[in-house]
Design an enzyme around this catalytic site. Structure first.
Site, PDB file in Angstrom:
ATOM      1  N   GLU A 160      28.013  39.232   1.310  1.00 50.74           N
ATOM      2  CA  GLU A 160      29.115  37.881   1.266  1.00 50.74           C
ATOM      3  C   GLU A 160      29.008  37.522  -0.404  1.00 50.74           C
ATOM      4  OE1 GLU A 160      31.105  36.547   3.208  1.00 50.74           O
ATOM      5  OE2 GLU A 160      30.745  38.469   3.950  1.00 50.74           O
TER       6      GLU A 160
ATOM      7  N   SER B 129      44.265  39.195  61.060  1.00 49.90           N
ATOM      8  CA  SER B 129      43.447  39.597  62.088  1.00 49.90           C
ATOM      9  C   SER B 129      42.207  38.994  62.117  1.00 49.90           C
ATOM     10  CB  SER B 129      43.421  40.521  62.761  1.00 49.90           C
ATOM     11  OG  SER B 129      44.714  41.313  62.948  1.00 49.90           O
TER      12      SER B 129
END
Length: 649
Positions: A94, A363
């Protein structure tokens, strides 16, 4: 003429000098005032280290291991406490002259400006680390000339107030690094399961590589891309003298890899469910760093995922968009694993079908009908009629349920009715027992969604979630006592481990007596042994369960249990498209089997808490005694069914 031109040039020079000097003085004054303004605005150093807007949540499995994170993860650190490799990686990437400039790297800015001019747009940033800290503290992420100008006095203010290491420490703690991690300590824990003080050169390079584009280079999104980016950073560290040739070679040969928890990315649906089930101020909107101790079992989760994948890879047509959800829990309701749906590469993976999807149960609901009948005094061997049936429903007219096979067996017993999922017989049992009693049993076992009022209640026209239904079946395995699903055991403050609240476990409440519960377990075992649930059988231990298929096969279910676990499976389409050739006894039962083969592997066999019924003391009625025509009113139905089932007037 020459003298005139020389005089004009001299006067122009003096004018430019005069304007330039005063302009420079004015600019210096503005810069000084602006810098002083920012100096006054900058909080104390300790306040600047924590840059989150909220707290973090760390989720631990039943063994105490981290398996998921939520919120903004943070672990405070300083430039002097992290690994030197991490400091070197960040500076090399950086701002290589960070320790030599006064906050603004003029050479770097000029270089970036030239590159951007040649490219015709912004392709390279020239901001120093100090400028990036200023941006994090004072400005938004938009790139404008005005903001870049304002960064200058803000950066100078930071350099005036703090040392280089303090500025770097603020940066290390406030930079966002993907996957919810704010700061390098949080990112190191998130991706590698270790402190930022312990990262290797390769890991440091991967973390530093996230600064350019956190989401794009996050190793949890694309590990290969993150490793390629890290290799570039390793080269920068070598070129700037931070790594020897040998160290760089090792870092390139052994690229950083994710920790086991990060690589697994397990329990996403479970983690989201736990986060939504806890109080917001301690989970989703917490301002504290908290730890949630859960019931999650990564072994069971892996088994569930592998079992589901096996069926879809081997028994489902390639390219199918059918969805499925799975829940595995212990008999007390402790959820061990959860699959909210298949990841088809779109937003559908964010929808948790195990918890959020309310579907007709078909069911599967019949189990509650027979549970209510047993609790009311019926026996599994009591007779019931399987024959055409018509009921009058006020406001709707006549209603005639049909069997799936479109055939009738005449007189059967309650067990056969459940084993073969006989619709007409189930409705007769429900009407004789009383719908209110059936609804009460379903609700007491944990089905919280609205239940139908009419006779179709018995056939599962009401909706429920997979989690609710699985929890209800867990109550049956739990001896007829409620087993409300829960996933949180305890919530703690992460800093000191102090307990903030207990988990979600609810004391069981008896719904069915032990005799009725044991007989119901026995009946459900017959469903698997010789009925519709045959595909769910396991080779080494008893299984009980029930299939469920809704109208037009829009939903297919199987929920079953061994002596250890209750597992629910739902399958269908999100848009209610009918399943092709699939019933609850088909693919859902096979998914259940594949899941449970893996879940139970190596586990001791535990018997089911079943109770076989006594032989019927009175033989089943002969054909002449069978009621062949049921009246069209509810009163005549009740009279006939009570007479047919229980032998009473």
């Amino acid at each position: 003429m020459e003298r005139f031109l020389r005089g004009l040039l001299a006067r122009s020079f003096r004018l430019v000098w005069w304007v330039g000097l005063r302009g420079a003085i004015l600019a210096a004054i503005v810069l000084a005032v602006s810098t002083a303004y920012y100096v006054a605005q900058i909080p104390d150093y300790d306040e600047l280290l924590d840059g989150r807007s909220g707290g973090s949540v760390t989720l631990l499995d039943r063994n105490g291991e981290v398996f998921a994170w939520r919120g903004e993860q943070l672990g405070l650190t300083t430039a002097g406490a992290v690994s030197p490799h991490l400091v070197h990686a960040v500076v090399a990437t950086e701002d290589r002259r960070f320790y030599r400039h006064f906050g603004i790297d003029l050479r770097g800015t000029a270089r970036a400006a030239l590159v951007n001019f040649q490219a015709g747009g912004t392709v390279q940033g020239g901001s120093s680390i100090t400028q990036q800290v200023a941006k994090l503290l004072f400005f938004d992420s938009t790139r404008t000339l005005e903001r870049k100008i304002k960064e200058v006095p803000a950066a100078l203010a930071l350099e005036w107030k703090f040392t280089k290491d303090e500025i770097l420490s603020i940066y290390l703690n406030r930079a966002y690094l993907g996957a919810g991690a704010v700061g390098f300590e949080a990112a190191a824990q998130r991706y590698f399961g270790k402190s930022a003080a312990e990262v290797t050169p390769g890991e440091a390079a991967m973390l530093a590589g996230l600064l350019r584009a956190p989401s794009r280079f996050a190793p949890t999104n694309d590990l290969a891309r993150a490793q390629n980016r890290a290799a570039t950073i390793v080269g920068l560290m070598r070129d700037q003298g931070y790594l020897t040739e040998q160290q760089a070679a090792v870092a390139l040969a052994q690229p950083a890899a994710l920790s086991r928890a990060a690589a697994a990315r397990a329990g996403g649906a479970f983690a989201d469910w736990v986060m939504s089930s806890g109080p917001d101020f301690l989970t989703r909107t917490t301002t504290e760093d908290v730890a949630v101790l859960t019931t999650f079992d990564p072994r069971v989760q892996h088994a569930a995922e592998a079992g589901l994948a096996e069926v879809f890879e081997t028994k489902v047509k390639a390219g199918s968009n059918a969805q499925a959800a799975v829940v595995v829990m212990s008999r007390d309701g402790a959820v061990r694993a959860m699959i909210g749906g298949r990841d088809l590469g779109g937003a559908e993976g964010q929808f948790n079908r195990a918890v959020q999807a309310k579907r007709q149960t078909g069911s599967l609901f019949k189990t509650f009908v027979f549970a209510a009948a047993l609790q009311a005094g019926a026996e599994p061997t009591d007779p019931v009629l399987d024959a055409p049936l018509t009921l009058y429903v006020p406001g709707s007219g006549d209603w005639s349920p049909q069997n799936y096979t479109h055939s009738y067996k005449g007189q059967i017993d309650l067990t056969e009715a459940l084993v073969h999922s006989v619709n007409t017989a189930t409705v007769r049992v429900s009407e004789a027992t009383g719908r209110a009693r059936v609804r009460a049993v379903a609700r007491d076992l944990g089905v919280n969604e609205p239940l139908a009022d009419g006779p179709a209640l018995a056939l599962g026209v009401s909706e429920a979630t997979l989690l609710e239904m699985t929890g209800a079946y867990a109550g049956i395995l739990n001896g007829g006592a409620t087993a409300i699903p829960y996933g949180m055991r305890e919530l703690q403050l992460k800093s000191d481990g102090s307990r903030l609240m207990a988990g979600d476990g609810v004391a069981p409440v008896r719904v069915l007596d032990e005799k009725s519960a044991g007989e119901l377990v026995w009946m459900l075992r017959q469903v698997v042994e010789r009925g519709t649930g045959g595909r769910a059988r396991l080779p080494d231990r008893p299984v009980a369960g029930k299939t469920g298929t809704t109208q037009a096969a829009r939903d297919a279910w199987f929920i079953g249990f061994t002596g250890d676990y209750v597992t629910g499976v739902w399958m269908g389409y999100d848009d209610n498209t009918p399943l092709s050739g699939t019933t609850g006894g088909g693919l859902p039962a096979e998914i259940w089997r594949e899941v449970m083969l893996r879940v139970e592997e190596g586990q001791p066999v535990r018997p089911l808490p079943e109770r076989a019924p006594a032989e019927p003391s009175v033989p089943l009625p002969g054909p002449a005694e069978v009621v062949s025509n049921v009246g069209t009113t509810v009163q005549s139905v009740l009279q006939n069914v009570v007479r047919g089932i229980f032998g009473r007037n």
